[in-house]
Design a protein around this motif. Structure first.
Motif, short mmCIF file in Angstrom:
data_model
loop_
_atom_site.label_atom_id
_atom_site.label_comp_id
_atom_site.label_asym_id
_atom_site.label_seq_id
_atom_site.Cartn_x
_atom_site.Cartn_y
_atom_site.Cartn_z
N ALA A 1 66.75 48.63 -100.09
CA ALA A 1 66.82 47.91 -98.81
C ALA A 1 65.67 48.24 -97.86
CB ALA A 1 68.17 48.18 -98.14
N PRO A 2 65.36 49.51 -97.59
CA PRO A 2 64.28 49.76 -96.61
C PRO A 2 62.94 49.19 -97.07
CG PRO A 2 65.60 51.74 -96.96
CD PRO A 2 66.01 50.77 -98.03
N GLU A 3 62.59 49.40 -98.37
CA GLU A 3 61.31 48.89 -98.86
C GLU A 3 61.33 47.36 -98.93
OE1 GLU A 3 63.03 51.30 -100.10
OE2 GLU A 3 61.74 53.06 -100.39
N ALA A 4 62.48 46.79 -99.31
CA ALA A 4 62.59 45.33 -99.35
C ALA A 4 62.40 44.73 -97.96
CB ALA A 4 63.96 44.94 -99.91
N LEU A 5 62.98 45.39 -96.95
CA LEU A 5 62.82 44.90 -95.58
C LEU A 5 61.36 44.94 -95.17
CD1 LEU A 5 64.00 43.96 -92.87
CD2 LEU A 5 64.37 46.37 -92.29
N GLU A 6 60.68 46.03 -95.49
CA GLU A 6 59.26 46.14 -95.13
C GLU A 6 58.45 45.06 -95.83
OE1 GLU A 6 55.56 49.34 -95.40
OE2 GLU A 6 57.54 49.88 -96.18
N CYS A 7 58.76 44.81 -97.10
CA CYS A 7 58.03 43.79 -97.87
C CYS A 7 58.24 42.40 -97.27
CB CYS A 7 58.50 43.84 -99.32
SG CYS A 7 57.53 42.82 -100.45
N LEU A 8 59.49 42.10 -96.91
CA LEU A 8 59.79 40.79 -96.32
C LEU A 8 59.11 40.62 -94.96
CD1 LEU A 8 63.57 40.31 -97.19
CD2 LEU A 8 61.65 38.94 -98.02
N GLU A 9 59.11 41.68 -94.16
CA GLU A 9 58.49 41.56 -92.85
C GLU A 9 56.98 41.35 -92.97
OE1 GLU A 9 59.92 44.96 -90.69
OE2 GLU A 9 61.62 43.79 -89.90
N ARG A 10 56.36 42.00 -94.00
CA ARG A 10 54.93 41.74 -94.23
C ARG A 10 54.72 40.29 -94.67
NH1 ARG A 10 53.40 45.62 -98.64
NH2 ARG A 10 51.38 44.53 -98.49
N ALA A 11 55.65 39.78 -95.49
CA ALA A 11 55.55 38.39 -95.93
C ALA A 11 55.72 37.43 -94.75
CB ALA A 11 56.59 38.10 -97.00
N MET A 12 56.73 37.68 -93.94
CA MET A 12 56.99 36.79 -92.80
C MET A 12 55.85 36.83 -91.79
SD MET A 12 59.98 35.44 -93.45
CE MET A 12 60.64 34.85 -91.91
N GLY A 13 55.15 37.95 -91.73
CA GLY A 13 54.04 38.08 -90.78
C GLY A 13 52.86 37.20 -91.11
N LEU A 14 52.83 36.62 -92.33
CA LEU A 14 51.71 35.75 -92.71
C LEU A 14 51.80 34.37 -92.05
CD1 LEU A 14 51.69 36.58 -96.54
CD2 LEU A 14 49.96 37.28 -94.85
N TRP A 15 52.99 34.03 -91.58
CA TRP A 15 53.19 32.67 -91.05
C TRP A 15 52.58 32.53 -89.65
CZ3 TRP A 15 55.69 28.37 -93.21
CH2 TRP A 15 56.18 28.56 -94.51
N ARG A 16 51.93 31.37 -89.42
CA ARG A 16 51.32 31.07 -88.11
C ARG A 16 51.86 29.75 -87.53
NH1 ARG A 16 46.75 29.26 -89.16
NH2 ARG A 16 47.08 29.13 -91.40
N GLY A 17 52.87 29.19 -88.15
CA GLY A 17 53.41 27.90 -87.74
C GLY A 17 53.93 27.17 -88.96
N SER A 18 54.11 25.86 -88.84
CA SER A 18 54.59 25.08 -89.98
C SER A 18 53.52 25.01 -91.05
CB SER A 18 54.97 23.66 -89.53
OG SER A 18 56.02 23.70 -88.59
N ALA A 19 53.92 25.21 -92.31
CA ALA A 19 52.96 25.21 -93.41
C ALA A 19 52.28 23.86 -93.54
CB ALA A 19 53.68 25.57 -94.71
N LEU A 20 50.93 23.91 -93.85
CA LEU A 20 50.12 22.71 -94.09
C LEU A 20 50.23 21.72 -92.91
CD1 LEU A 20 51.15 22.17 -97.83
CD2 LEU A 20 49.19 23.44 -96.95
N LEU A 21 50.23 22.28 -91.73
CA LEU A 21 50.47 21.49 -90.53
C LEU A 21 49.43 20.37 -90.39
CD1 LEU A 21 52.15 21.23 -87.91
CD2 LEU A 21 50.46 22.71 -86.81
N GLY A 22 49.92 19.15 -90.28
CA GLY A 22 49.05 18.00 -90.00
C GLY A 22 48.42 17.37 -91.22
N LEU A 23 48.71 17.88 -92.43
CA LEU A 23 48.07 17.30 -93.62
C LEU A 23 48.87 16.12 -94.15
CD1 LEU A 23 46.76 20.29 -95.74
CD2 LEU A 23 45.70 19.11 -93.81
N PRO A 24 48.17 15.06 -94.61
CA PRO A 24 48.86 13.88 -95.14
C PRO A 24 49.12 14.04 -96.63
CG PRO A 24 46.53 13.43 -95.00
CD PRO A 24 46.71 14.84 -94.49
N GLY A 25 49.97 13.16 -97.18
CA GLY A 25 50.12 13.05 -98.62
C GLY A 25 51.39 13.67 -99.15
N PRO A 26 51.81 13.20 -100.32
CA PRO A 26 53.06 13.68 -100.94
C PRO A 26 53.03 15.17 -101.25
CG PRO A 26 52.36 11.62 -101.94
CD PRO A 26 51.22 12.07 -101.06
N PHE A 27 51.88 15.69 -101.71
CA PHE A 27 51.84 17.11 -102.03
C PHE A 27 52.08 17.95 -100.79
CE2 PHE A 27 49.38 21.02 -101.79
CZ PHE A 27 50.03 21.77 -102.76
#
Length: 922
Positions: free
Chosen positions: A123-149
């Motif tokens: 649990a402690p290491e998993a929490l640290e790993c998740l918080e590092r992962a969540m820290g990568l986000w800066r907003g909605s992914a691929l913000l403003g890009l067109p297309g199905p992908f």
């Protein structure tokens, strides 16, 4: 492979090469890069790129467009590469392209890897790993890009992000960190209302934080969303979390409300208080709602009723304290006393309750934070007693009751509690004594409610006495209550009494350390001297013998203590039972105060009447020594008379029934001062009542001059009521006394009055004879006002005799003299009569000129009889001129005036005009 290149897809697409930010070009070019980066190190076919950027809407030039985008990206990613050197980052492969970049250089790939790794860690290491992962986000992914992908990948990444957030919150909860878990969790649940796991976590976190009520509300929100949008019930995990929170909430929410009183009836104020404490839109409640009103108005009963009704809106409980602010013989609770009770109720050990007020308030705030509780503070003495308890955190509310005003308290909504209507009073009585008993005596039940002044306490006491005497009729109790001298005695049952309740309010003022309060108590004591419906500061100043501003402050203080009520601007009145209570407070030595108040009424009414129409001959009344209120204009004087008439009448009637000669004479003075105003407003019945008493007082005094005036007034009242024999008798007595007193002015005036009565009775020849005799005396003695009246009466008599040219000539002369003298009243009378003559001579246009002008005069002078006469004449003129709409409007207004004044003289003509208009007679 480019070692320094880093591509961010968790937000707007960004590429960095070391410290250099790469310019990635237009949106579709960025979409190509995002697709290749999400598969870094893997070949992507041309068809896959086209499908990912355009899907089924790909243009014919899609392949060429991709080549163009790739060329642009190569220039941006390798700006120093020569044209002859093959690209090393974005390479062409068979049938497509490959972004030669390690997965550790693309943030979305790093995020996915870290989320996956966290599954296998403690649990402690998993929490640290998740918080590092969540820290990568800066907003909605691929913000403003067109297309199905871009659309599909953004959705996939967001789902992964939500799953990571859920996993993180669960880990924080397992590690005993619910406060950290709550951060952002509620917002996520609101943004994704169909993710049941988020709601489950939110309910568990709130429960662990000691906020079970909010946890229950969160579950209700989740259940509503699932039912409305998916048609399903919550799953086992969410339901189990809810049940745990519900058990915790129910175990710790206090319910201290007393039971509801028997006989409570619905009142419109209930709806308003409920709307303040439970806004329809679901917003937070008002912080403080103060229900204020006179003693016995039912404030406590209403507060308990509302608090019980809103239990679901305050799931953390309802606290109650009787503050004893107006309980006779008991000390009011101190703020620290109340806080101590509440803190102990909320689980604070007695030894831990602070003895310092500020510390207790701070602890009170911390315990209420994040709760939803309703605190009922009953019978607050004043704002100072409860102010430390009023600043509660949002979501909580204070509902308090008081006899004092709370309008000065910040963030407080004051709801004034009115007395019950007769219908509500009967309904309340029926709940106490039984509906069948009230239904058997409906009139008596209604009268009982009226005699109780709509005061719930009084009705409750009266009902209790009826219950104690089940074989007695309601009518018998009503008969006992009709006696004002003993009414307060009758409104007592056991240890509950209206008098005791009112005494508590008055005694608080009388015993106050503040001079303003004590003056207010003194004011109520002397206000009991006067049988009037309203009190102005000027009258109270006369009673107390203090400056008007001091009296104004005393009245305002009585109003804030709900011992007086605002009647109109600058005026106050007492509830019927408060008025009876005030009589009991009257000090023994009060004769001088009563004389000052009556003298004020007499001189001010006389001054207002004289200013209103300086050409009227004012009655000679008893001498009065006082200073009149000043008036800025004739209009102001007229307004004062209209507003104060009922008070003046009440004071005059009261004074003239006294055996004290000086006080009775002041009543005569007030009655005489009202003569012209009441004559003009067709108040013939009141005029008759006042002057009958005035005649008795004047006869007792042996004053022939006053007796003469009484006969003048009684004759006028009788004439207005079409009691012609009585009118002639009184005017003959006036003439007799004037002759005996050798008063030539009064002689000619009496002749004019006799002529007026004869004219009303249709004796036009006799009226003409007396009018011409008056005219001769008036001209001989130089009585200009008598000359104008005599010309008017003679013209009216000629009209009655159908000698219209002679009538017109005399009225033209009367009108000219009146206008030259500025005598608006006589000008109005003569002009109106002249308009009628023009109608009878077939001159409708000329009639309109006079009738319009004199209707304006009649309105300005508040002469309702002349207003009616003008309106009826105007209706005739408009009908003859082919303007039926205007004629109907005049008749409608005239009908209202006739109804208001009971004007029998004009009623027949109204019917004739209405029929003529209906028949289309021109």
């Amino acid at each position: 492979m480019a070692d320094g290149l880093y591509i961010r897809l968790l937000g707007p697409v960004v590429a960095q090469d070391g410290a250099r930010e790469v310019e990635l070009g237009p949106a579709r070019q960025q979409a190509v890069l995002a697709l290749l980066a999400s598969r870094a190190g893997e070949p992507v076919t041309m068809d896959a790129v086209i499908d990912g950027v355009w899907g089924e809407s790909a243009p014919r030039s899609a392949t060429q467009n991709v080549h163009t985008y790739v060329a642009g990206l190569r220039r941006a990613l390798e700006p120093d590469r020569s044209p002859r050197t093959p690209p090393s980052v974005l390479r062409g492969v068979r049938g497509g392209y490959l972004l030669d970049l390690d997965a550790s250089r693309v943030d979305s790939l790093i995020f996915g890897r870290r989320v996956e790794e966290a599954h296998d860690l403690p649990a402690p290491e998993a929490l640290e790993c998740l918080e590092r992962a969540m820290g990568l986000w800066r907003g909605s992914a691929l913000l403003g890009l067109p297309g199905p992908f871009a659309e599909a990948e953004s959705r996939r990444l967001e789902d992964l992000r939500l799953a990571a957030a859920e996993r993180r919150a669960g880990l924080l909860l397992d590690l005993g960190r619910p406060a950290d878990a709550l951060a952002g969790l509620e917002e996520l649940a609101r943004r994704h209302p169909l993710r049941e796991r988020l709601w489950e976590l939110l309910v568990r976190v709130l429960h662990r934080l000691g906020r079970p009520a909010e946890a229950v509300l969160a579950f209700e929100d989740a259940r509503r969303h699932l039912a409305e949008e998916l048609g399903v019930d919550p799953g086992n995990g969410l339901r189990e979390a809810f049940e745990q929170a519900q058990r915790a909430r129910d175990a710790r929410r206090p319910q201290q409300l007393p039971r509801e009183l028997l006989g409570f009836v619905g009142r419109e104020e209930v709806g308003r208080v409920c709307a303040l404490l439970a806004p329809p839109g679901g917003g937070p409640p008002a912080a403080v709602v103060a229900v204020t009103g006179v003693a016995g108005a039912g404030k406590s009963a209403l507060a308990v009723h509302v608090a019980r009704r809103l239990g679901d809106r305050f799931p953390d409980g309802r606290l109650f304290a009787n503050l004893r602010g107006a309980t006779p013989g008991m000390r009011a609770l101190r703020p620290l006393d109340v806080l101590g009770r509440f803190l102990r109720t909320l689980g604070v050990e007695a030894k831990d309750v602070p003895l310092d007020l500020d510390e207790a308030v701070a602890l009170w705030h911390s315990l209420l934070d994040c709760r939803r509780m309703l605190i009922v503070l009953d019978d607050a003495r004043d704002p100072a007693q409860v102010r430390p308890l009023l600043s509660v955190p949002v979501g909580n509310a204070v509902l308090l009751t008081s006899r004092e005003s709370f309008s000065c308290v910040e963030d407080c909504v004051q709801v004034g509690l009115a007395t019950l209507s007769p219908e509500q009073g009967v309904a309340m009585l029926g709940k106490i004594v039984g509906g069948e008993r009230c239904a058997a005596e409906p009139a008596a039940g209604r009268r009982l409610a009226e005699l109780c002044g709509g005061l719930p306490l009084a009705i409750r006491v009266a009902g209790a006495r009826l219950l104690d005497d089940p074989h007695s009729s309601i009518a018998r109790h009503v008969a006992q209550l009709e006696d004002e001298q003993s009414r307060l005695e009758e409104l007592q049952a056991g240890d509950v009494a209206v008098r005791t309740s009112l005494m508590g309010s008055w005694a608080a003022l009388a015993g106050s350390e503040h001079a303003r309060d004590r003056l207010a108590a003194d004011a109520l004591s002397v206000m009991g001297l006067l049988d009037v419906t309203e009190f102005t500061p000027q009258v109270v100043a006369a009673l107390l013998e203090v400056p008007v501003p001091s009296a104004q402050r005393a009245l305002a203080r009585l109003a804030s203590a709900h011992l007086a009520e605002h009647a109109r601007s600058g005026s106050y009145h007492l509830h019927d039972l408060v008025r009876l209570f005030a009589r009991e407070l009257v000090p023994p030595q009060s004769r001088a105060a009563l004389i000052r108040a009556l003298s004020h009424y007499a001189v001010t009414a006389r001054a207002a009447t004289a200013l209103r129409d300086p050409h009227r001959v004012q009655p000679v009344g008893p001498p009065v020594s006082a200073t009149a209120e000043p008036f800025a204009s004739r209009a102001a004087a007229s307004t004062w008379l209209a507003q104060e008439e009922s008070n003046l009448v009440g004071a005059a009637l009261q004074a003239m029934t006294e055996t004290d000669g000086e006080i009775a004479a002041l009543g005569v003075a007030i009655a005489f001062a009202l003569y012209w105003f009441q004559s003009d407003s067709c108040a013939a019945d009141t005029l008759w009542q006042l002057n009958e008493l005035a005649l008795a007082v004047s006869t007792r005094m042996g004053d022939d001059r006053l007796i003469l005036e009484c006969h003048n007034h009684l004759g006028a009242a009788a004439n207005n009521r079409h009691m012609i024999p009585e009118a002639l008798w009184h005017f003959q007595r006036q003439l007799y006394l004037a002759t005996r007193l050798q008063d030539r002015f009064c002689q000619q005036r009496a002749l004019g009055n006799i002529a007026a009565a004869q004219h009303t009775g249709g004796m036009y020849a006799e009226s003409l004879t007396n009018s011409l005799t008056q005219l001769a005396i008036a001209r001989q003695e130089g009585f200009a006002v008598g000359e104008r009246f005599a010309l008017f009466m003679a013209g009216s008599a000629f009209r009655g005799l159908e000698r219209l040219p002679e009538a017109r000539d005399l009225l033209v002369e009367a009108l000219r003299l009146a206008e030259e003298a500025g005598d608006d009243y006589q000008a109005m009378a003569s002009g109106t009569e002249l308009g009628e003559i023009h109608l009878e001579m077939g001159e409708a246009e000329a009639a309109l000129h006079h009738l319009r002008r004199n209707h304006e005069r009649a309105v300005a002078l508040n002469s309702k009889m002349r207003q009616t006469a003008c309106l009826l004449g105007l209706a005739t003129a408009y009908r003859r001129l082919g303007q039926p709409g205007r004629a109907a409007g005049c008749l409608s207004t005239a009908a209202a005036l006739i109804e208001e004044t009971d004007d029998r003289h004009h009623r027949d003509r109204l019917r004739r005009e209405e029929k003529a208009l209906l028949d289309g007679v021109g």
